[in-house]
Design an enzyme around this catalytic site. Sequence first.
Site, short mmCIF file in Angstrom:
data_model
loop_
_atom_site.label_atom_id
_atom_site.label_comp_id
_atom_site.label_asym_id
_atom_site.label_seq_id
_atom_site.Cartn_x
_atom_site.Cartn_y
_atom_site.Cartn_z
N ASP A 47 -7.95 -5.20 0.09
CA ASP A 47 -8.74 -5.77 -1.00
C ASP A 47 -8.46 -7.32 -1.02
OD1 ASP A 47 -9.78 -3.74 -2.29
OD2 ASP A 47 -7.95 -2.66 -2.87
N HIS A 57 0.96 -1.18 -0.01
CA HIS A 57 -0.17 -0.18 -0.08
C HIS A 57 0.86 1.26 -0.03
CE1 HIS A 57 -3.01 2.70 1.20
NE2 HIS A 57 -3.86 1.84 0.55
N1 CMC Z 1 4.49 -7.47 -5.13
C1 CMC Z 1 5.60 -7.60 -5.21
N2 CMC Z 1 6.39 -6.45 -4.97
C2 CMC Z 1 5.86 -5.32 -4.58
C3 CMC Z 1 4.31 -5.11 -4.46
C4 CMC Z 1 3.82 -6.15 -4.58
N3 CMC Z 1 2.30 -6.44 -4.52
N4 CMC Z 1 3.99 -3.81 -3.81
C5 CMC Z 1 5.14 -3.23 -4.05
N5 CMC Z 1 6.32 -4.00 -4.12
C6 CMC Z 1 7.61 -3.73 -4.16
C7 CMC Z 1 8.16 -2.77 -5.56
O1 CMC Z 1 8.44 -3.65 -6.47
C8 CMC Z 1 9.13 -1.88 -4.95
O2 CMC Z 1 10.35 -2.65 -4.84
P1 CMC Z 1 11.70 -2.05 -5.17
O3 CMC Z 1 12.03 -1.16 -3.87
O4 CMC Z 1 12.68 -3.00 -5.30
O5 CMC Z 1 11.57 -1.07 -6.57
C9 CMC Z 1 8.53 -1.71 -3.59
O6 CMC Z 1 7.90 -2.70 -3.18
C10 CMC Z 1 7.87 -0.47 -3.37
O7 CMC Z 1 6.57 -0.49 -4.38
P2 CMC Z 1 6.24 0.83 -4.95
O8 CMC Z 1 5.43 0.39 -6.19
O9 CMC Z 1 7.29 1.87 -4.99
O10 CMC Z 1 5.03 1.35 -4.10
P3 CMC Z 1 4.08 2.20 -4.19
O11 CMC Z 1 3.64 2.81 -2.83
O12 CMC Z 1 4.25 3.21 -5.07
O13 CMC Z 1 2.68 1.34 -4.66
C11 CMC Z 1 0.86 -0.32 -4.43
C12 CMC Z 1 1.75 0.71 -3.75
C13 CMC Z 1 -0.48 -0.50 -3.87
C14 CMC Z 1 0.59 0.54 -6.19
C15 CMC Z 1 1.92 -1.39 -4.62
O14 CMC Z 1 1.91 -1.93 -3.49
C16 CMC Z 1 0.99 -2.56 -5.50
O15 CMC Z 1 0.92 -2.35 -6.69
N6 CMC Z 1 0.17 -3.52 -4.94
C17 CMC Z 1 -0.54 -4.43 -5.83
C18 CMC Z 1 -1.72 -4.04 -6.08
C19 CMC Z 1 -2.80 -3.74 -4.98
O16 CMC Z 1 -2.92 -4.72 -4.13
N7 CMC Z 1 -3.32 -2.54 -4.97
C20 CMC Z 1 -4.40 -2.21 -3.86
C21 CMC Z 1 -3.98 -0.94 -3.10
S1 CMC Z 1 -5.08 -0.69 -1.93
C22 CMC Z 1 -6.38 -0.25 -2.26
C23 CMC Z 1 -6.78 1.38 -2.10
O17 CMC Z 1 -6.65 1.86 -0.99
O18 CMC Z 1 -6.92 2.02 -3.08
#
Ligand code: CMC
Length: 431
Positions: free
Chosen positions: A365, A307
């Site tokens: 989710d 998240h």
């Molecule tokens: N599986 C594997 N690796 C992950 C995941 C995941 N679900 N989420 C983040 N990472 C890794 C990512 O590769 C990155 O690694 P590195 O630092 O080595 O580059 C690190 O963790 C940080 O990730 P980020 O993408 O920079 O983090 P963010 O804050 O931009 O993204 C997120 C948050 C929710 C978009 C992401 O965790 C994700 O894509 N999750 C899966 C989709 C999901 O479940 N979304 C629902 C969010 S909750 C609903 C809401 O409140 O809207």
Amino acid sequence: MQSKGNATLTWGDGQSIDLPIYGATIGPDVIDIRNLGKTGMFTYDPGFLATASCQSRITFIDGDVGLLYYRGYPIEQLAEHCDFLEVCYLLLNGELPTPTQRAEFQTNVTHHTMVHDQMLSFFKGFRRDAHPMAVMVGVVGALSAFYHDSLDITDPAHRAISANRLIAKVPTIAAMCYRYNTGLPFMYPRNDMSYAENFLYMMFATPCETYVSNPVLVRAFDRILTLHADHEQNASTSTVRLAGSSGANPFACIAAGIAALWGPAHGGANEAVLKMLAEIGDVSNVPKFIARAKDKNDSFRLMGFGHRVYKNMDPRAEVMRRTCHEVLTELGLHDDPLFKLAIELERIALEDPYFIEKKLYPNVDFYSGIVLRALGIPTSMFTAVFAMGRTVGWISQWTEMISDPEYKIGRPRQSYQGAVKRDVVPMAKRG
Ligand code: CMC
């Protein structure tokens, strides 16, 4: 906002500016950079990682600790002691309702549950296999073509009627999307039922049989709505505010929010969770998919994990996890292969150093997708259900913005990295 002195920003050849710092009731202080633009400098913050776009009194999140409050009340207490309509009243008005206010609000909302009969013919314009969110964006936006009598956004009474209309009609429209997809007749709303029960009725009842609802499932569905009701300035809420900042009407703004919610990184995640579980297929494949999620060269991510704000357990996920087990027990589904797979995935990911180090916990989710599937809601409807819950948050935030004397049209700036000025070469001389 409470003033807490100044921060001084210096750059270049001794240029500097004093920027006021303001405190919050809880949470981080903010540096007010509004005057920075006058110096010709802008801040650069794509994705709004460190930017507060507004002041708000509605929802507080502390992602490091794992706290979520609506109007100061912890989400766990609201999910335990209140139903969704009470939470709607709270978000809209700032206080929990008294019994009289609760009854009056319920009457006001249920009074608006039907949609204009002419809207029924809209659906025929869509393909039967259209995604419910595609239909929702169109039909919710079209509400502004029907309810002209509540579109004066400067009038608080009009805003309140639009809020009630949206909260009342979005479930009706969502259920209609499903019925149209499946070729089932539309079921008119039942105003003698609770908000959650009525939605399940419009989804699953038929005109030829008596509908009997299960209170455990109704309660679980009501909780899903409560947990999704608001989440401060997320992508869809910010979209609603940005659309609304131009003076657009609330129905159009909520349609914009629905569009933003649709993406898999936001509201589409619970649908993506179920698709991912189907792709994993069997418990024996879990390690392979965990390895893929950790591989930098593979775009696969574990859907329902991680998240932007929560770097600890999402408090909504904790409530949803308990609800998930209640529902699986009630329906005798603990041995269902897909649910077994989900529980195994959760166990392995929570123990894996990669997920622990990056603070990637299951989010709301992950569990809501499993509960919705157990309730019989098709995967394609998951984001529409999220939109139903979030409508009250969107409209509360929109109302707050319109009533804020400091509100301005949202107009971010940019750092231009394109071509410098050049002259057009006529077609005959190009190539
Ligand atoms: N599986 C594997 N690796 C992950 C995941 C995941 N679900 N989420 C983040 N990472 C890794 C990512 O590769 C990155 O690694 P590195 O630092 O080595 O580059 C690190 O963790 C940080 O990730 P980020 O993408 O920079 O983090 P963010 O804050 O931009 O993204 C997120 C948050 C929710 C978009 C992401 O965790 C994700 O894509 N999750 C899966 C989709 C999901 O479940 N979304 C629902 C969010 S909750 C609903 C809401 O409140 O809207």
